[in-house]
Scaffold this active site. Structure first.
Site, PDB file in Angstrom:
ATOM      1  N   LYS A   1       0.667  58.791  34.356  1.00  0.00           N
ATOM      2  CA  LYS A   1       0.777  59.781  35.447  1.00  0.00           C
ATOM      3  C   LYS A   1       0.990  59.072  36.783  1.00  0.00           C
ATOM      4  O   LYS A   1       1.808  59.481  37.614  1.00  0.00           O
ATOM      5  CB  LYS A   1      -0.484  60.655  35.508  1.00  0.00           C
ATOM      6  CG  LYS A   1      -0.661  61.566  34.307  1.00  0.00           C
ATOM      7  CD  LYS A   1       0.440  62.609  34.247  1.00  0.00           C
ATOM      8  CE  LYS A   1       0.420  63.408  32.971  1.00  0.00           C
ATOM      9  NZ  LYS A   1       1.589  64.259  32.779  1.00  0.00           N
TER      10      LYS A   1
ATOM     11  N   SER B   1      -2.271  64.553  37.463  1.00  0.00           N
ATOM     12  CA  SER B   1      -3.666  64.774  37.083  1.00  0.00           C
ATOM     13  C   SER B   1      -4.593  64.130  38.108  1.00  0.00           C
ATOM     14  O   SER B   1      -4.255  63.102  38.710  1.00  0.00           O
ATOM     15  CB  SER B   1      -3.883  64.130  35.719  1.00  0.00           C
ATOM     16  OG  SER B   1      -5.247  63.987  35.453  1.00  0.00           O
TER      17      SER B   1
ATOM     18  N   TYR C   1      -3.038  56.856  29.477  1.00  0.00           N
ATOM     19  CA  TYR C   1      -2.579  58.197  29.842  1.00  0.00           C
ATOM     20  C   TYR C   1      -2.550  58.342  31.364  1.00  0.00           C
ATOM     21  O   TYR C   1      -1.541  58.741  31.953  1.00  0.00           O
ATOM     22  CB  TYR C   1      -3.490  59.280  29.228  1.00  0.00           C
ATOM     23  CG  TYR C   1      -3.304  60.632  29.879  1.00  0.00           C
ATOM     24  CD1 TYR C   1      -2.154  61.372  29.628  1.00  0.00           C
ATOM     25  CD2 TYR C   1      -4.250  61.146  30.779  1.00  0.00           C
ATOM     26  CE1 TYR C   1      -1.952  62.605  30.238  1.00  0.00           C
ATOM     27  CE2 TYR C   1      -4.055  62.370  31.387  1.00  0.00           C
ATOM     28  CZ  TYR C   1      -2.907  63.094  31.120  1.00  0.00           C
ATOM     29  OH  TYR C   1      -2.713  64.302  31.745  1.00  0.00           O
TER      30      TYR C   1
HETATM   31  P1  NAD Z   1       0.279  70.480  25.849  1.00  0.00           P
HETATM   32  O1  NAD Z   1       0.233  69.343  24.907  1.00  0.00           O
HETATM   33  O2  NAD Z   1      -0.277  71.779  25.416  1.00  0.00           O
HETATM   34  O3  NAD Z   1       1.793  70.733  26.327  1.00  0.00           O
HETATM   35  C1  NAD Z   1       2.735  69.706  26.434  1.00  0.00           C
HETATM   36  C2  NAD Z   1       3.991  70.151  25.711  1.00  0.00           C
HETATM   37  O4  NAD Z   1       4.968  69.114  25.810  1.00  0.00           O
HETATM   38  C3  NAD Z   1       3.754  70.420  24.222  1.00  0.00           C
HETATM   39  O5  NAD Z   1       4.272  71.680  23.865  1.00  0.00           O
HETATM   40  C4  NAD Z   1       4.502  69.281  23.526  1.00  0.00           C
HETATM   41  O6  NAD Z   1       5.021  69.696  22.283  1.00  0.00           O
HETATM   42  C5  NAD Z   1       5.573  68.950  24.544  1.00  0.00           C
HETATM   43  N1  NAD Z   1       6.075  67.571  24.496  1.00  0.00           N
HETATM   44  C6  NAD Z   1       5.372  66.417  24.467  1.00  0.00           C
HETATM   45  N2  NAD Z   1       6.202  65.360  24.438  1.00  0.00           N
HETATM   46  C7  NAD Z   1       7.470  65.866  24.444  1.00  0.00           C
HETATM   47  C8  NAD Z   1       8.759  65.268  24.416  1.00  0.00           C
HETATM   48  N3  NAD Z   1       8.938  63.957  24.345  1.00  0.00           N
HETATM   49  N4  NAD Z   1       9.845  66.088  24.456  1.00  0.00           N
HETATM   50  C9  NAD Z   1       9.703  67.433  24.505  1.00  0.00           C
HETATM   51  N5  NAD Z   1       8.499  68.041  24.520  1.00  0.00           N
HETATM   52  C10 NAD Z   1       7.398  67.260  24.494  1.00  0.00           C
HETATM   53  O7  NAD Z   1      -0.417  69.979  27.202  1.00  0.00           O
HETATM   54  P2  NAD Z   1      -0.827  70.818  28.503  1.00  0.00           P
HETATM   55  O8  NAD Z   1      -2.305  70.836  28.577  1.00  0.00           O
HETATM   56  O9  NAD Z   1      -0.056  72.069  28.577  1.00  0.00           O
HETATM   57  O10 NAD Z   1      -0.325  69.810  29.617  1.00  0.00           O
HETATM   58  C11 NAD Z   1       0.943  69.931  30.234  1.00  0.00           C
HETATM   59  C12 NAD Z   1       1.128  68.762  31.198  1.00  0.00           C
HETATM   60  O11 NAD Z   1       0.058  68.783  32.141  1.00  0.00           O
HETATM   61  C13 NAD Z   1       1.082  67.396  30.531  1.00  0.00           C
HETATM   62  O12 NAD Z   1       2.020  66.562  31.164  1.00  0.00           O
HETATM   63  C14 NAD Z   1      -0.324  66.921  30.803  1.00  0.00           C
HETATM   64  O13 NAD Z   1      -0.421  65.527  30.814  1.00  0.00           O
HETATM   65  C15 NAD Z   1      -0.576  67.524  32.187  1.00  0.00           C
HETATM   66  N6  NAD Z   1      -2.011  67.683  32.471  1.00  0.00           N
HETATM   67  C16 NAD Z   1      -2.805  68.384  31.606  1.00  0.00           C
HETATM   68  C17 NAD Z   1      -4.181  68.514  31.882  1.00  0.00           C
HETATM   69  C18 NAD Z   1      -5.083  69.256  30.935  1.00  0.00           C
HETATM   70  O14 NAD Z   1      -6.290  69.063  31.014  1.00  0.00           O
HETATM   71  N7  NAD Z   1      -4.578  70.101  30.051  1.00  0.00           N
HETATM   72  C19 NAD Z   1      -4.727  67.930  33.036  1.00  0.00           C
HETATM   73  C20 NAD Z   1      -3.871  67.253  33.909  1.00  0.00           C
HETATM   74  C21 NAD Z   1      -2.517  67.138  33.626  1.00  0.00           C
HETATM   75  N1  UFG Z   2     -18.136  66.707  27.685  1.00  0.00           N
HETATM   76  C1  UFG Z   2     -19.265  66.794  26.884  1.00  0.00           C
HETATM   77  N2  UFG Z   2     -19.094  66.971  25.535  1.00  0.00           N
HETATM   78  C2  UFG Z   2     -17.849  67.080  24.967  1.00  0.00           C
HETATM   79  C3  UFG Z   2     -16.699  67.012  25.811  1.00  0.00           C
HETATM   80  C4  UFG Z   2     -16.886  66.809  27.162  1.00  0.00           C
HETATM   81  O1  UFG Z   2     -20.395  66.689  27.358  1.00  0.00           O
HETATM   82  O2  UFG Z   2     -17.768  67.227  23.740  1.00  0.00           O
HETATM   83  C5  UFG Z   2     -18.313  66.542  29.153  1.00  0.00           C
HETATM   84  C6  UFG Z   2     -17.701  65.252  29.693  1.00  0.00           C
HETATM   85  O3  UFG Z   2     -18.633  64.184  29.593  1.00  0.00           O
HETATM   86  C7  UFG Z   2     -17.381  65.657  31.125  1.00  0.00           C
HETATM   87  C8  UFG Z   2     -17.023  67.142  31.017  1.00  0.00           C
HETATM   88  O4  UFG Z   2     -17.610  67.584  29.793  1.00  0.00           O
HETATM   89  O5  UFG Z   2     -18.519  65.538  31.933  1.00  0.00           O
HETATM   90  C9  UFG Z   2     -15.526  67.411  30.974  1.00  0.00           C
HETATM   91  O6  UFG Z   2     -14.914  66.632  29.966  1.00  0.00           O
HETATM   92  P1  UFG Z   2     -13.431  66.899  29.459  1.00  0.00           P
HETATM   93  O7  UFG Z   2     -13.167  65.934  28.347  1.00  0.00           O
HETATM   94  O8  UFG Z   2     -13.248  68.336  29.181  1.00  0.00           O
HETATM   95  O9  UFG Z   2     -12.527  66.571  30.728  1.00  0.00           O
HETATM   96  P2  UFG Z   2     -12.409  65.229  31.597  1.00  0.00           P
HETATM   97  O10 UFG Z   2     -12.845  65.576  32.970  1.00  0.00           O
HETATM   98  O11 UFG Z   2     -13.044  64.086  30.943  1.00  0.00           O
HETATM   99  O12 UFG Z   2     -10.838  64.940  31.525  1.00  0.00           O
HETATM  100  C10 UFG Z   2      -9.881  65.886  31.956  1.00  0.00           C
HETATM  101  C11 UFG Z   2      -8.629  65.811  31.080  1.00  0.00           C
HETATM  102  C12 UFG Z   2      -7.909  64.521  31.270  1.00  0.00           C
HETATM  103  C13 UFG Z   2      -7.629  64.278  32.710  1.00  0.00           C
HETATM  104  C14 UFG Z   2      -8.863  64.422  33.532  1.00  0.00           C
HETATM  105  C15 UFG Z   2      -8.434  64.407  34.963  1.00  0.00           C
HETATM  106  O13 UFG Z   2      -8.993  65.905  29.717  1.00  0.00           O
HETATM  107  O14 UFG Z   2      -6.669  64.602  30.615  1.00  0.00           O
HETATM  108  O15 UFG Z   2      -9.522  65.660  33.267  1.00  0.00           O
HETATM  109  O16 UFG Z   2      -9.433  64.612  35.817  1.00  0.00           O
HETATM  110  F1  UFG Z   2      -7.116  63.038  32.877  1.00  0.00           F
END
Ligand code: NAD
Ligand code: UFG
Length: 337
Positions: A153, A124, A149
């Site tokens: 990572k 991330s 979190y």
């Molecule tokens: P998500 O929660 O939709 O998907 C993660 C999946 O992993 C889920 O289906 C969950 O059931 C499964 N899981 C969690 N722990 C587990 C375990 N111990 N064993 C087996 N399965 C398990 O999340 P996502 O948004 O698809 O994110 C996928 C990956 O990308 C994550 O590692 C997350 O941290 C990373 N990531 C997500 C974002 C974002 O904004 N969505 C940003 C940066 C990184």
């Molecule tokens: N925001 C609002 N109102 C809300 C939610 C968000 O104004 O109800 C704003 C936040 O202040 C920010 C922007 O929208 O300016 C994006 O916020 P998000 O919560 O959607 O995303 P973030 O950038 O805070 O975080 C995301 C992921 C994290 C990850 C990070 C990495 O959620 O898991 O990006 O850059 F770590």
């Protein structure tokens, strides 16, 4: 030879599995369904018309995970499984370290046992910390993370680098995602958070669907953004999914190494720009109120995606309209039943 996708039923994993199946790859999913629903498995099959094996297994369960490796010929792993809620990680740090870090260690241990040394890891942009510039380039390296979190990572990136130093037959891609949004154009799979969402796009979706009455815009007095609201690099989840295919292709070409890539568009949109685009593209109302800043938020950051373009041939193709359109299409076709 199969590709194991951990967390493949989740938001980004399911979209990646669709892209892999569309390319006729043989895949296996391991997921404990802690943050996803089994219905997504049927939907992936419906979109692609392809079948695959699914194991409801926790990656912390060494025996069951090993069994997956025993029963299949796994050549590479795309590792999505993990917990991802920033706020929750502050409340329950041990659960995050256990699930994300210990889970990854278990996976890597079994991979070694089965001589499977190719992995793509979901990292991330949060690992950059606050580097003092809005444009994040890979060379900046990891900074001081601000929540458990993010620290998981950062720790896993370090573990993968150390692993490579200990045994340079490993082939590792670390993908640093910016802000994934949107859904598959079919409307069958997308992001469906439980309860009140933390992230912007899921929150907007619930407001537009009248499940929540307004969006709180966290701060409108940030410096360095167009309208004072926070700005982020939002990217379409299908573009992100394709980034994983390109990363695997790169690993197939290279003999070994650790390769780190930003996956983002290189453009930051403010909260109000997203709200306005969502309203316009979907012809819906999104009432909002300006609220205080959220703790720990930065004003603006976005990816320098040059390295991914040069080395992977990957560029995000879908713009803000498609991100907003596909997010809403998922609500209309799925969340409303
Ligand atoms: P998500 O929660 O939709 O998907 C993660 C999946 O992993 C889920 O289906 C969950 O059931 C499964 N899981 C969690 N722990 C587990 C375990 N111990 N064993 C087996 N399965 C398990 O999340 P996502 O948004 O698809 O994110 C996928 C990956 O990308 C994550 O590692 C997350 O941290 C990373 N990531 C997500 C974002 C974002 O904004 N969505 C940003 C940066 C990184
Ligand atoms: N925001 C609002 N109102 C809300 C939610 C968000 O104004 O109800 C704003 C936040 O202040 C920010 C922007 O929208 O300016 C994006 O916020 P998000 O919560 O959607 O995303 P973030 O950038 O805070 O975080 C995301 C992921 C994290 C990850 C990070 C990495 O959620 O898991 O990006 O850059 F770590």
């Amino acid at each position: 030879m199969s590709i194991l996708v951990t967390g493949g039923v989740g938001y980004i994993g399911s979209h990646t599995v669709v892209e892999l199946l569309n390319r006729d790859e043989d895949i296996i999913i391991v997921d404990n369904l802690v943050n996803s629903k089994p219905e997504a498995i049927n939907r992936i099959k419906k979109i692609t018309g392809k079948d695959f094996k699914f194991y409801e297994v926790d990656i912390l369960d060494e025996k069951k995970l090993e069994n997956v490796f025993k029963e299949n010929n796994i050549e590479s792993v795309i590792h999505f499984a993990g917990l991802k809620a920033v706020g929750e990680s502050v409340e329950k740090p041990l659960e995050y370290y256990q699930n994300n870090v210990a889970g990854t260690l278990t996976l890597l241990k079994i991979m070694i046992k089965y001589n499977c040394k190719k992995i793509v890891f979901s990292s991330s942009a949060t690992v950059y910390g606050d580097p003092g510039t809005p444009k994040y380039i890979e060379e900046l390296g990891r900074g001081k993370t601000t929540n458990p979190y993010g620290t998981t990572k950062s720790m896993i990136e370090q573990i993968l680098e150390d692993l490579y130093i200990s045994d340079n037959s490993w082939n590792i891609a670390i993908l640093r995602y910016f802000n994934p949004v949107g859904a598959h154009e079919s409307g069958l799979i997308g992001e469906e958070p439980q309860g009140i969402p933390n992230n912007l796009m899921p929150f907007i979706m619930k407001v537009a669907n009248k499940e929540l009455d307004h969006l709180n815009v966290f701060g409108n007095d940030y410096e360095g953004t167009k309208d004072g609201t926070g700005a982020r690099d939002y990217l379409h989840v299908v573009d992100l999914a394709i980034g994983h295919i390109k990363a695997l292709e790169k690993l197939d070409k290279e003999k070994n190494g650790v390769f780190v890539y930003n996956l983002g568009t290189g453009t930051a949109y403010t909260v109000l720009e997203i709200v306005e685009a969502f309203k316009k593209v979907n012809n819906v109302d999104v009432p909002y109120k300006i609220a205080p800043r959220r703790n720990g938020d930065l004003a603006i950051y976005y990816a320098d995606p040059t390295k991914a373009e040069k080395e992977l041939g990957w560029v995000a193709k879908r713009g803000i309209e498609e991100m907003c359109r596909d997010s809403w299409n998922f609500v209309i076709s799925n969340m409303r039943g």
